[in-house]
Design a protein around this motif. Sequence first.
Motif, PDB file in Angstrom:
ATOM      1  N   TYR A 335      20.659  14.306  -9.701  1.00 56.69           N
ATOM      2  CA  TYR A 335      21.847  13.885  -8.964  1.00 56.69           C
ATOM      3  C   TYR A 335      21.797  12.824  -8.018  1.00 56.69           C
ATOM      4  O   TYR A 335      22.379  11.820  -7.769  1.00 56.69           O
ATOM      5  N   SER A 391      25.263  14.677 -17.049  1.00 60.18           N
ATOM      6  CA  SER A 391      26.145  15.093 -15.879  1.00 60.18           C
ATOM      7  C   SER A 391      25.815  14.276 -14.719  1.00 60.18           C
ATOM      8  O   SER A 391      26.419  14.068 -13.889  1.00 60.18           O
ATOM      9  N   LEU A 394      26.686  10.619 -14.904  1.00 56.89           N
ATOM     10  CA  LEU A 394      28.202  10.553 -14.713  1.00 56.89           C
ATOM     11  C   LEU A 394      28.655  10.614 -13.090  1.00 56.89           C
ATOM     12  O   LEU A 394      29.573  10.084 -12.575  1.00 56.89           O
ATOM     13  N   PHE A 395      27.816  11.548 -12.582  1.00 58.63           N
ATOM     14  CA  PHE A 395      28.007  11.743 -11.180  1.00 58.63           C
ATOM     15  C   PHE A 395      27.653  10.284 -10.265  1.00 58.63           C
ATOM     16  O   PHE A 395      28.428  10.004  -9.600  1.00 58.63           O
ATOM     17  N   ARG A 396      26.596   9.974 -10.802  1.00 60.22           N
ATOM     18  CA  ARG A 396      26.155   8.726 -10.135  1.00 60.22           C
ATOM     19  C   ARG A 396      27.157   7.717 -10.201  1.00 60.22           C
ATOM     20  O   ARG A 396      27.229   6.869  -9.464  1.00 60.22           O
ATOM     21  N   ILE A 397      27.534   7.511 -11.543  1.00 57.17           N
ATOM     22  CA  ILE A 397      28.599   6.442 -11.785  1.00 57.17           C
ATOM     23  C   ILE A 397      29.792   6.627 -10.985  1.00 57.17           C
ATOM     24  O   ILE A 397      30.458   5.592 -10.431  1.00 57.17           O
ATOM     25  N   SER A 398      30.370   7.936 -10.908  1.00 58.73           N
ATOM     26  CA  SER A 398      31.558   8.274 -10.354  1.00 58.73           C
ATOM     27  C   SER A 398      31.309   7.947  -8.662  1.00 58.73           C
ATOM     28  O   SER A 398      32.268   7.653  -7.787  1.00 58.73           O
ATOM     29  N   GLU A 399      30.181   8.178  -8.444  1.00 64.27           N
ATOM     30  CA  GLU A 399      29.956   7.954  -6.701  1.00 64.27           C
ATOM     31  C   GLU A 399      29.661   6.482  -6.449  1.00 64.27           C
ATOM     32  O   GLU A 399      30.288   6.115  -5.331  1.00 64.27           O
ATOM     33  N   TRP A 400      28.721   5.834  -7.193  1.00 64.41           N
ATOM     34  CA  TRP A 400      28.324   4.506  -6.960  1.00 64.41           C
ATOM     35  C   TRP A 400      28.779   3.454  -8.009  1.00 64.41           C
ATOM     36  O   TRP A 400      28.227   2.108  -7.685  1.00 64.41           O
ATOM     37  N   GLY A 401      29.544   3.683  -8.741  1.00 63.17           N
ATOM     38  CA  GLY A 401      29.902   2.717  -9.763  1.00 63.17           C
ATOM     39  C   GLY A 401      29.024   2.430 -11.069  1.00 63.17           C
ATOM     40  O   GLY A 401      27.898   3.163 -11.080  1.00 63.17           O
ATOM     41  N   ILE A 402      29.504   1.734 -11.702  1.00 60.46           N
ATOM     42  CA  ILE A 402      28.674   1.449 -13.031  1.00 60.46           C
ATOM     43  C   ILE A 402      27.768   0.169 -12.883  1.00 60.46           C
ATOM     44  O   ILE A 402      27.948  -0.663 -11.919  1.00 60.46           O
ATOM     45  N   ARG A 406      22.607   2.452 -15.138  1.00 60.46           N
ATOM     46  CA  ARG A 406      23.399   3.512 -15.286  1.00 60.46           C
ATOM     47  C   ARG A 406      24.027   3.423 -16.906  1.00 60.46           C
ATOM     48  O   ARG A 406      24.034   4.597 -17.506  1.00 60.46           O
TER      49      ARG A 406
END
Length: 466
Positions: A335, A391, A394-402, A406
């Motif tokens: 993560y 997961s 998806l966590f990294r995308i939600s935190e730092w964007g696309i 990613r």
Amino acid sequence: MERADIQLNANIRKEILEHQNDAGYLEMLYRGNRVQFKKEFLQVYPDLSNNPLAEFWYERLSDEGIVISDKSKVKSEEGIVKSDERIVKSEEGIVKSEEGIVKSDEGIVKSEERIVKSEGLLVVVVASIVAAIIAKLPAILGLAEEAFYVRNVGFIVFPVLAGYFAWKNKVSRLNISIIGLVFLLCAIFINLLPDVESDVTTLSCIHLLLLLWAVLGFAFVGSIKSLHEKRLAYLKFNGDLGIMSGLLLIAGGVLSGVTIGLFELLGLKIENFYMSYIGIVALSAIPVIATYLIEKNPHLVGRITPVIARIFSPLVLIMLLVYLVAIIYSEKNPYNDRDFLMIFNALLVGVMAVIFFSVAGDTSVTKKSLQIWILFLLSAVTVIVNGIALSAILFRISEWGISPNRAAVLGANLLILANLLIVSVQLFKAAAGKGEPETVGRAISGFLPVYIIWATIVTFGFPILF
């Protein structure tokens, strides 16, 4: 003369009639002129039908006729037999002639086989030289080696192998043109991209290898609408190629070390020269030589890959279980650690390869339910690993964007997860006796076009989107 004959015949006929009851006299007449006696007797026999002696002579003369006829038949049959013998001898001569023709044809076939073998060896030599020239283009044209190899490493191997299989499989000119055009367009596109250090360019270079691998598969199979068996054969070839290339690499490494060491004993430092010319040329030629050896020894090489895969499948299962437990107590996790996540994804691809090669190329695995259960557990654990990796993405995308990285990893993980679920279902059916292990290979090969489509999107689409 004719009157004398008539007189003789009349006398014999008269004598027969007068002495029809005198057996001795009739015997004397018969021995005096058998032909005339028989002729005259048969003419007067109707008048002597009630005479027992005449009956005897009639039977006697009739038997002689049969014997004579039989002798004629025997002679005729002997003539037929001799004629048949001549025919048989003639046919034997024809057979020998045909055998000579067959031997001549066999000699021609053997000669053609030798020509094909020599042509195959010549093609391998030419392909190796072409690969070596491509590998040395930076030195020949004065290009930056790092930038060249990052973008064009795939063009050192895949085009020459595709050319070899196009020659071997007698691919049509249209398909050869398509293969050449795809390689050319890919080479132009990848070398027109901006800075090699950008994420998008790096992703394009990585996924381009998968796309070039697919083009090589097209040359190997011969068409786009290929059967699953041909795709499976291509996947098996890749496993064999990896094993054979590894063996050649080890042998070449040992030889190189010994050679450099021997020259060092003479006080000559040849490391730079050796690696710049001989080393690079040998490395570029190894896949071509390995392919040729696999084609010439398919049964020998083809049995190694599934054996190695089946040996390592339980070991990989144990390693994954221990690894998952270790993650819980470790400070690192996918993560927050990008490199950790990349290792996770590489692990997924490796496990898929182990599963495939464990059930491919050897029918004995179909009789070992324990091996199938091990593969099922391995795929199930890998699904868990994939779930963790997904997961984390998806966590990294939600935190730092696309981002390009990613997005690429997310797409790859979704595809691998879908493929793993299909493979797991097929393995469970095979382990439970409700399916065949061969369906696992089909599940993997049938998913290949999906991977190729995704690789094409990343290679050509991401530079435009990002």
